[in-house]
Each structure stands twice: as structure tokens, then as C-alpha cells.
Design an enzyme around this catalytic site. Structure first.
Site, mmCIF file in Angstrom:
data_model
loop_
_atom_site.group_PDB
_atom_site.id
_atom_site.type_symbol
_atom_site.label_atom_id
_atom_site.label_comp_id
_atom_site.label_asym_id
_atom_site.label_seq_id
_atom_site.Cartn_x
_atom_site.Cartn_y
_atom_site.Cartn_z
ATOM 1 N N LYS A 89 -22.116 -3.666 -27.901
ATOM 2 C CA LYS A 89 -22.680 -3.487 -29.250
ATOM 3 C C LYS A 89 -21.498 -3.355 -30.207
ATOM 4 C CE LYS A 89 -26.147 -0.812 -31.812
ATOM 5 N NZ LYS A 89 -25.526 -0.874 -33.105
ATOM 6 N N ARG B 159 -28.175 -8.669 -42.889
ATOM 7 C CA ARG B 159 -29.361 -8.144 -42.197
ATOM 8 C C ARG B 159 -30.539 -8.058 -43.167
ATOM 9 N NH1 ARG B 159 -30.344 -3.067 -39.160
ATOM 10 N NH2 ARG B 159 -32.071 -2.241 -40.288
HETATM 11 P P1 ATP Z 1 -27.445 0.634 -36.136
HETATM 12 O O1 ATP Z 1 -26.657 -0.586 -36.466
HETATM 13 O O2 ATP Z 1 -27.063 1.834 -36.941
HETATM 14 O O3 ATP Z 1 -27.535 0.920 -34.691
HETATM 15 P P2 ATP Z 1 -29.617 -0.778 -37.202
HETATM 16 O O4 ATP Z 1 -30.906 -0.211 -37.638
HETATM 17 O O5 ATP Z 1 -28.764 -1.457 -38.192
HETATM 18 O O6 ATP Z 1 -28.917 0.421 -36.557
HETATM 19 P P3 ATP Z 1 -30.244 -1.544 -34.581
HETATM 20 O O7 ATP Z 1 -31.386 -2.369 -34.192
HETATM 21 O O8 ATP Z 1 -30.428 -0.111 -34.391
HETATM 22 O O9 ATP Z 1 -29.846 -1.837 -36.068
HETATM 23 O O10 ATP Z 1 -28.963 -1.998 -33.778
HETATM 24 C C1 ATP Z 1 -28.706 -3.324 -33.686
HETATM 25 C C2 ATP Z 1 -27.524 -3.669 -34.546
HETATM 26 O O11 ATP Z 1 -26.347 -3.710 -33.753
HETATM 27 C C3 ATP Z 1 -27.708 -5.063 -35.042
HETATM 28 O O12 ATP Z 1 -28.300 -5.025 -36.318
HETATM 29 C C4 ATP Z 1 -26.325 -5.671 -35.068
HETATM 30 O O13 ATP Z 1 -25.801 -5.537 -36.365
HETATM 31 C C5 ATP Z 1 -25.520 -4.802 -34.139
HETATM 32 N N1 ATP Z 1 -25.063 -5.493 -32.900
HETATM 33 C C6 ATP Z 1 -23.810 -5.443 -32.404
HETATM 34 N N2 ATP Z 1 -23.702 -6.102 -31.244
HETATM 35 C C7 ATP Z 1 -24.924 -6.617 -30.972
HETATM 36 C C8 ATP Z 1 -25.445 -7.386 -29.901
HETATM 37 N N3 ATP Z 1 -24.705 -7.761 -28.865
HETATM 38 N N4 ATP Z 1 -26.762 -7.727 -29.965
HETATM 39 C C9 ATP Z 1 -27.533 -7.347 -30.993
HETATM 40 N N5 ATP Z 1 -27.092 -6.597 -32.038
HETATM 41 C C10 ATP Z 1 -25.799 -6.237 -32.026
#
Ligand code: ATP
Length: 677
Positions: free
Chosen positions: A305, A345
């Protein structure tokens, strides 16, 4: 539904077939919606009106839907509303001949600019009766206000508002007509609320989508002299929901549905380069064992991530002009060897932030890759050490009008999903297939473009090891995703249980961070006298469209950040809290200043507790007496989230879920204390 299938309401008197839809007619529907909280009734009012528009003036269906969802265009068009209170007050004053002082005093007393406009309008002597407003006229007028730029833009915005306001309520014959504030169908009220970015009807965007589907199905049946079956209604809803999730643009969908009908919509409205999708999101987990429980018996995959900025890259090669849509041509920036766009996003256009990506993109694309939509994370890259840098480095990059030659913080694009390839959406394929296509279609280049590091091992030890490696590689943890079968398809705009996130922080017991809206601030003391010393934050309740306060925060800010925040926030100070702010009314709990709801911050907390001072989750049944809300203990500022809008803040329900999860863990440890910064 029976009502909806059979009832055909009389049209508004001024509204003849093919003539513009009177704005007053829409406002009448708004006021009916405002008077109830029952979703089915709201949906029925909404559908009946849309059906009427389809029958009489289908050309106005698009502006009607847009005015219902408080938008002027699709998100990616970047048309910003949310006009500040001071401009609106100026316009109300100038239109109605009342002084700014009087308007401000009214605003202090009433607290709702829409109603202030109604009150001002009703005291205004009417010399002549202006032409009544139409839906398309209001849409155009608002569009003019939102898009005016350059010298004297503020003045021209005020002029635009005045023009609309002076024609508002022209149809009303009596004073009583326009002063009925509670639910009264006042045009001035809804125009002002639209400009503020909150209609406050309790009409969710999703409800409008479903109502539109119902209206279309009923209208198509009307034309055949039939009554639609329940299955036809359900099919219509499901088609429109799917189409909108892949192509979130009413500008594209409404003309298509009017031309081809709902049953053919999936063929004519597919995901396409140029129109950004709302990204798929992940659910948080607390431990690797929770991941194993969730995916028991099914194949999953782990990916790093990355801690950067989400980016959706759309591209059409120069030699694939047949794939250029109106949107691609309109939104795309020239990239070497084709056209491309990068969206956040939030569907905002990031192309002016990342010209370096646009310039290099074609070098990562294999020869037979002619068009694509990629889901990626852009991460700051250390060229000397050849490794990723923390998110804070990426923050220092300029946001607009970046020139390639001036770029100091290099970024590497980490691609983790492919949504469209060579003329075809691939969202319905399994993740394994999408990943194969992704790896086949691009060539990685160190420090510029890479595939997300992944690992398909299914054992606890392997996952733990991979998580440790991800943390060593400056990542936030892991994303664990369903790999095979229909459930592993890409689900736009969903926070799905087929994607789980395992952050290193959760494992330390810190839980997920929250993204909160800044509503107010307290003047600083001591070293912080010239800046704000602490802030009042809130989560968002989509059911009531309100912001519910959740904590005061004064920790985690450097002196420089506090200065920057002061400069930024002092621009959006308002005289009193908006009517959609939910906070305790006790005098000693009020912040020194209130702000427009614009900014989102990411915040970490040690834990959550109940407090009479805050309102978060009050309606989620966390406190049996319904008095206390949830609050954060020892909250700490992490970063500004300018890729999220206020309505994308952590929801009250999510806060309540976090509280409940924690409560079940900490049960029997005694009552938590209610404290503050
Ligand atoms: P946060 O980023 O604070 O965890 P969020 O609400 O923006 O929260 P989430 O669904 O919780 O989004 O986490 C996914 C986020 O992580 C994605 O929006 C993306 O920006 C990031 N990301 C990084 N690496 C990956 C990956 N391998 N696959 C999907 N998302 C990823």
C-alpha cells in the site's frame, strides 16, 4: 411504486409541452421533498417530477437532474460552486436595496442565508414583474456565476447572483407566498442554497439516480400505454446504477437514454477514456488473521500500500483516433504520442500537476497498447537512493501549472489496476486477468513507472513477512484483494470487502485515521497568539447532510503549518455556524471563529469516547439516552487531505463503527474519561 406507475400529476400552469420547465415547478417539488424525511416519499416526488419533465420538455431533463443534485456539470469538469457568504450577502443586499449591515444582522439572527434572501425579497417593493425563471435559465445563470474568472470576477459573480435573485419568485402573487419559509417553495431560498453548495433537502445523489431510473421506465411504459412491472423497474434501476458507476456523467447518459431508451443504455454508455470513474476503496482490518477469516477458502493477493496520491490515468494513442470521445478531446492534455488525462481520487484534473508523467507516459506503453485507464498511486521518489519517499515530500510539489523543467520532487507511478484497454472496459474481468493484461501492456522504468509489488502467498507467515517488507520499503502496509471470480471485479465507487487494507498503525493498536472537516478554531495563546491554537473538527452524516462535531485538536502542528492554516482559514471565516453544523449549544464549548466547510484533515486518535460536548454518531444509537456523541481522545493532526471534499469526510456511521469495535475490545476496562486538548 403503485402511485408512481399510475399517477400523472397535472403540470404547473406556466408549463406547456416543449416550453422551458418553470423553475418554480422544480422549487415546488423541492419544498415537498423538504417537508418529509421518508426516503420513499422523497423518491416518489422526485420521480414524478422527472417523469413530467420527460413527458413535456425532455430537453430540460439534464439541467433538472443537475439542479437536483446541486451540481452544474460532472465532477471532472472542475466547475466549483460554494460561493462565500460575503459575496452572497452583498448580492442579496444590492438586489433588495437593504444595507449589508441589515443583511448581516438578519444572518446572525436567522442563520440561513436562503431564508435571509426570502425575508429580504418579501420586503422589497416590486416595481415591475420580471419574467419567471426557467430551469435551463437558472442552470445557465449559475454556470455563468461559477465559471467567471479574471479581472473583476467577484463583481461579475455578484451581478450574476443579483440577476437571478431579482427574477426569483416573480410568479408569487402574495407576500405570504414567498415568506412561507418552512418548506415554502421560494426560488430565492433554493438559488442561495445552491450557490452555497447545500440544498439541504435530504435528497441524496443516489436517490436522484434511482428516481431517474424509475421516471425513465415509467415514461417509456407510458409511451406504450402500459404500466411497468416491478421487474422492469428493478432492471431499469440496476442498469442505470451500473452505467453511472462506470460513466459518472449525466451529460453523457441523459442524451443517450433519451435517444436509445434504458434497455440499450449499457451498449451506448460504457466506461471510456476522458470520464473518470469514482475509484474502488478498501475496508480497514485490525489484524492479518481478520484478513484470513474474510477470505477463507478463496484466493487472494497482497500488494504494497503505497503512501502517495491516487491517480487515474486515461490515455488514447495518436493512431487510435476512433477512440477519442468528446470528453477525451475536451478534458485531455496533449501527451507525447497521444492524449491523456490524470484524475485524482475526487475526479479532479491533475494534469497540470503532473506534466512530467504526461511527457513520459508513452515510453511505458507497449506498441500494441492503444488506449487505457490505469489505477495507480503517484509516490515521491528519491533519485539518489532509488527508493520511495514519505508522503510529506509529495505534498511539497506545486499543485498547478507545474513546468517539467522545474520539477524538484520526482514521482514514480505505481500501477495496481487496469480498468480499460484498447477500446474495451475490463472492470468485469477478475483481478488475476486484469493484472495479467496490465503486466503485458506496459514496460516498467525504474523511478518512473512500476507495477505495485505483489505476493500471492496465502499463509499467515508469508503475509506477515510481506507486511514487514512493505513497511521497510516506506509503504503504509498492505492491500489484500480477492484474486479470482466475479467478486474480484473492479467495483467503482465502492468501499468493498473484496479489498482490505492492513496498515502498520492498526497493528500497533492505533486504529485507522479519520478524515475530518474543519468547522471552527480557537485563538492561540502564548507562543500561538498570532495564529489559531486549536480547531473544532467534524465528521459527515450523509443521512441528514450535516456535519457532526467530533473533537478539538491542537496537537501535531508545526509552527509553520499553523501559520499556513491561519492564512488559509482566515479567508473563510463566517459569522455564525451554518444550520447544518451539529455541535453542543453550551456557550463555553463554542469556538472563537467558525469557517465555511471546505477543508479536510487526516487525524489520528488514541481512542474514542462518549461526550456530551460533541455530536458525532448521536443518531447511530451509541448512547442509549441519545445525549452524547462520540469524541476522539488525544487527536493528532497528520496531514491535509485536499483530494477529498467535505462530503467525503469519515461518516458518522464509520465513527460509530470504530467506537463499537473498540468498545467490544476494551469492555470491562472501566469507563473511558471525557477529556480534551
Ligand atoms: P487511506 O488512503 O487514508 O487509507 P482512503 O479512504 O483514501 O484512505 P482507502 O480505500 O482506505 O482510501 O485506501 C486505499 C488507498 O490506498 C487508495 O485510495 C490508494 O490511494 C492507496 N493505495 C496505495 N497502494 C495501493 C494498492 N496497491 N491498491 C489499491 N490502493 C492503493
Amino acid at each position: 411504486q403503485t402511485q408512481l406507475k399510475t399517477k400523472s400529476k397535472h403540470p404547473y400552469p406556466d408549463w406547456k409541452p416543449k416550453s422551458p420547465v418553470p423553475y418554480a415547478a422544480l422549487c415546488e417539488t423541492f419544498s415537498l421533498i423538504e417537508m418529509t424525511t421518508k426516503r420513499l416519499i422523497i423518491m416518489e416526488h422526485c420521480s414524478l417530477f422527472l417523469r413530467q419533465v420527460m413527458r413535456l420538455t425532455p430537453d430540460d431533463l439534464l439541467p433538472t437532474v443537475l439542479l437536483m443534485i446541486n451540481k452544474l456539470a460532472p465532477d471532472y469538469a472542475g466547475i466549483e460552486l460554494g460561493i462565500g457568504e460575503s459575496l452572497i450577502m452583498k448580492a442579496i443586499g444590492e438586489t433588495t436595496g437593504r444595507s449589508l449591515q441589515v443583511i448581516k444582522a438578519d444572518q446572525k439572527e436567522i442563520g440561513d442565508l436562503g431564508l435571509v434572501a426570502v425575508k429580504s425579497r418579501s420586503t422589497q417593493p416590486t416595481m415591475f414583474k420580471p419574467k419567471p425563471l426557467s430551469v435551463r435559465g437558472v442552470h445557465q445563470g449559475l454556470m455563468g456565476i461559477a465559471t467567471v474568472t479574471g479581472n473583476g470576477a467577484q463583481g461579475r459573480k455578484v451581478d450574476g447572483i443579483k440577476k437571478l435573485l431579482s427574477a426569483a419568485d416573480a410568479h408569487s402573487t402574495t407576500k405570504a407566498d414567498i415568506t412561507k419559509d418552512k418548506g415554502g417553495p421560494s426560488e430565492a431560498k433554493y438559488i442561495i442554497r445552491f450557490l452555497e453548495g447545500k440544498l439541504r433537502l435530504g435528497l441524496a445523489e443516489r436517490t436522484v439516480l434511482v428516481s431517474l431510473a424509475q421516471a425513465i421506465v415509467c415514461h417509456e411504459a407510458d409511451q406504450k400505454g402500459k404500466i411497468p412491472s416491478t421487474t422492469e423497474m428493478e432492471n431499469g434501476e440496476s442498469i442505470l446504477k451500473t452505467v453511472y458507476s462506470e460513466l459518472p456523467s449525466y451529460d453523457a447518459i441523459i442524451p443517450a437514454v433519451l435517444e436509445h431508451g434504458i434497455m440499450k443504455l449499457r451498449e451506448s454508455c460504457k466506461l471510456r477514456p476522458g470520464v473518470p470513474l469514482k475509484p474502488m476503496l478498501a475496508k480497514p482490518t485490525k489484524a492479518i488473521t481478520e484478513v484470513l477469516d474474510r477470505f477463507e477458502g478463496q484466493k487472494f493477493t497482497c500488494e504494497y500500500k503505497y503512501d502517495g496520491e491516487r491517480a487515474q490515468i486515461h490515455y488514447v494513442a495518436k493512431d487510435a483516433p476512433q477512440e477519442l470521445s468528446q470528453e477525451t478531446a475536451g478534458a485531455a492534455k496533449a501527451a507525447a504520442d497521444g492524449v491523456a488525462s490524470i484524475f485524482s481520487r475526487n475526479s479532479e484534473d491533475l494534469s497540470r500537476k503532473y506534466p512530467d508523467i504526461l511527457a513520459k507516459l508513452h515510453t511505458w506503453v507497449k506498441d500494441d497498447t492503444k488506449s487505457f485507464v490505469l489505477d495507480c498511486e503517484t509516490v515521491a521518489w528519491d533519485v539518489t537512493e532509488r527508493k520511495v519517499l514519505p508522503f510529506q515530500q509529495l505534498m511539497t510539489r506545486k499543485k498547478k501549472d507545474v513546468k517539467v523543467e522545474d520539477v524538484k520532487v520526482k514521482v514514480c507511478v505505481f500501477a495496481f489496476d487496469l480498468l480499460y484497454l484498447n477500446g474495451q472496459p475490463v472492470v468485469e474481468k477478475s483481478l488475476r486477468e486484469r493484472r495479467e493484461l496490465l503486466h503485458k501492456s506496459f514496460t516498467p522504468t525504474e523511478g518512473e513507472f512500476a507495477f505495485a509489488t505483489c505476493m500471492d502467498g496465502q499463509e499467515l507467515d508469508e503475509i506477515q513477512l510481506f507486511l514487514d517488507e512493505s513497511v521497510k520499503a516506506s509503504c503504509e502496509g498492505l492491500m489484500v484483494k480477492m484474486l479470482d471470480g466475479t467478486e474480484s471485479g473492479y467495483e467503482p465507487s465502492k468501499r468493498s470487502r473484496n479489498w482490505l487494507k492492513v496498515k502498520k498503525d492498526y497493528l500497533l493498536g492505533l486504529g485507522d485515521s479519520l478524515d475530518l472537516v474543519v468547522l471552527g478554531a480557537y485563538h492561540g495563546r502564548g507562543k500561538r497568539t498570532s495564529v489559531y491554537g486549536a480547531f473544532l473538527l467534524a465528521c459527515y452524516n450523509p443521512a441528514t447532510d450535516t456535519y457532526e462535531t467530533v473533537c478539538n485538536i491542537g496537537t501535531g502542528f508545526s509552527e509553520q503549518v499553523l501559520e499556513e492554516l491561519h492564512a488559509q482559514l482566515s479567508q473563510i471565516v463566517i459569522d455564525r455556524p451554518k444550520p447544518f453544523y451539529q455541535h453542543s449549544s453550551g456557550g463555553q464549548h463554542q469556538p472563537d471563529v467558525w469557517f465555511e466547510p471546505r477543508h479536510i484533515w487526516e487525524v489520528k486518535t488514541a481512542d474514542l469516547t462518549l461526550s456530551p460536548r460533541y455530536k458525532a454518531g448521536c443518531k447511530e444509537g451509541v448512547d442509549p439516552a441519545g445525549q452524547k456523541g462520540i469524541s476522539l481522545r488525544f487527536p493528532r493532526f497528520i496531514k491535509i487531505r485536499d483530494d477529498k471534499k467535505p462530503d467525503e469526510a469519515t461518516s458518522s456511521r464509520q465513527v460509530a463503527e470504530m467506537y463499537r469495535k473498540q468498545e467490544s475490545v476494551t469492555k470491562n476496562k472501566g469507563p473511558s474519561v471525557d477529556d480534551d486538548f
